[in-house]
Design an enzyme around this catalytic site. Structure first.
Site, PDB file in Angstrom:
ATOM      1  CG  ASN A  37      59.450 113.741  76.894  1.00 57.03           C
ATOM      2  OD1 ASN A  37      59.310 112.602  76.484  1.00 57.03           O
ATOM      3  ND2 ASN A  37      60.635 114.265  77.137  1.00 57.03           N
ATOM      4  CB  VAL A  45      53.437 118.280  75.493  1.00 53.37           C
ATOM      5  CG1 VAL A  45      54.443 117.437  74.715  1.00 53.37           C
ATOM      6  CG2 VAL A  45      52.224 117.432  75.882  1.00 53.37           C
ATOM      7  CB  CYS A  46      58.893 118.760  76.557  1.00 43.85           C
ATOM      8  SG  CYS A  46      60.496 119.422  76.183  1.00 43.85           S
ATOM      9  CG  LEU A  47      56.582 124.211  73.619  1.00 42.33           C
ATOM     10  CD1 LEU A  47      56.697 125.711  73.791  1.00 42.33           C
ATOM     11  CD2 LEU A  47      55.587 123.903  72.510  1.00 42.33           C
ATOM     12  CB  VAL A  49      59.168 116.516  72.956  1.00 43.15           C
ATOM     13  CG1 VAL A  49      58.646 115.211  72.437  1.00 43.15           C
ATOM     14  CG2 VAL A  49      60.178 116.277  74.069  1.00 43.15           C
TER      15      VAL A  49
END
Length: 144
Positions: A37, A45-47, A49
């Protein structure tokens, strides 16, 4: 932080949106981390998530004490930013874990944190030269 990432040290960049705390902050790792992620190039970082976990009652302490440790312990390979890491995690767990540890040793040693996040040699030598020359100019000016 327990698990595979134990012993690694990362610098984390946190940007707060205008609507914070109603909107989650955007979070990025400054030094490299191998994680489904986290975008390997940008460290973002994957938003999605973050948004799944985020609540307006959180503050930045929660980011470091709750959110990031959970992210490292429980990667979500079904919503990846690093497709290779996600695929490897689902296909070959031992190889994935090996790669995570390899990245920790390469990029997340505690002593590296004082250094610049760029790949050590070439970039650092360039920037040091630049700094040296500009420092000398500043230091070399006599007081009027």
């Amino acid at each position: 932080m327990a698990g595979l990432y134990q012993g690694g040290v990362w610098r984390v960049r946190v940007e707060l949106p205008d609507a914070y705390p109603y909107k989650s902050p955007s979070i990025g790792f400054v030094n490299k981390i191998y994680h489904p992620n986290v975008d390997e190039m940008s460290g973002s970082v994957c938003l999605d998530v973050i948004n799944q976990t985020w609540s307006p009652m959180f503050d930045l302490v929660n980011v470091f004490e709750v959110f990031l440790p959970q992210l490292l312990l429980y990667p979500n390979p079904s919503d990846p930013l690093n497709g290779e890491a996600a695929a490897l995690m689902m296909r070959d767990r031992p190889a994935y874990e090996e790669k995570v540890k390899e990245y920790c040793q390469k990029y997340a040693k505690p002593e590296d944190i004082g250094a610049s996040p760029e790949d050590k040699l070439s970039d650092e030598e360039l920037s040091e030269d630049e700094y040296d020359s500009s420092d000398e100019q500043v230091v070399g000016k006599p007081d009027p």
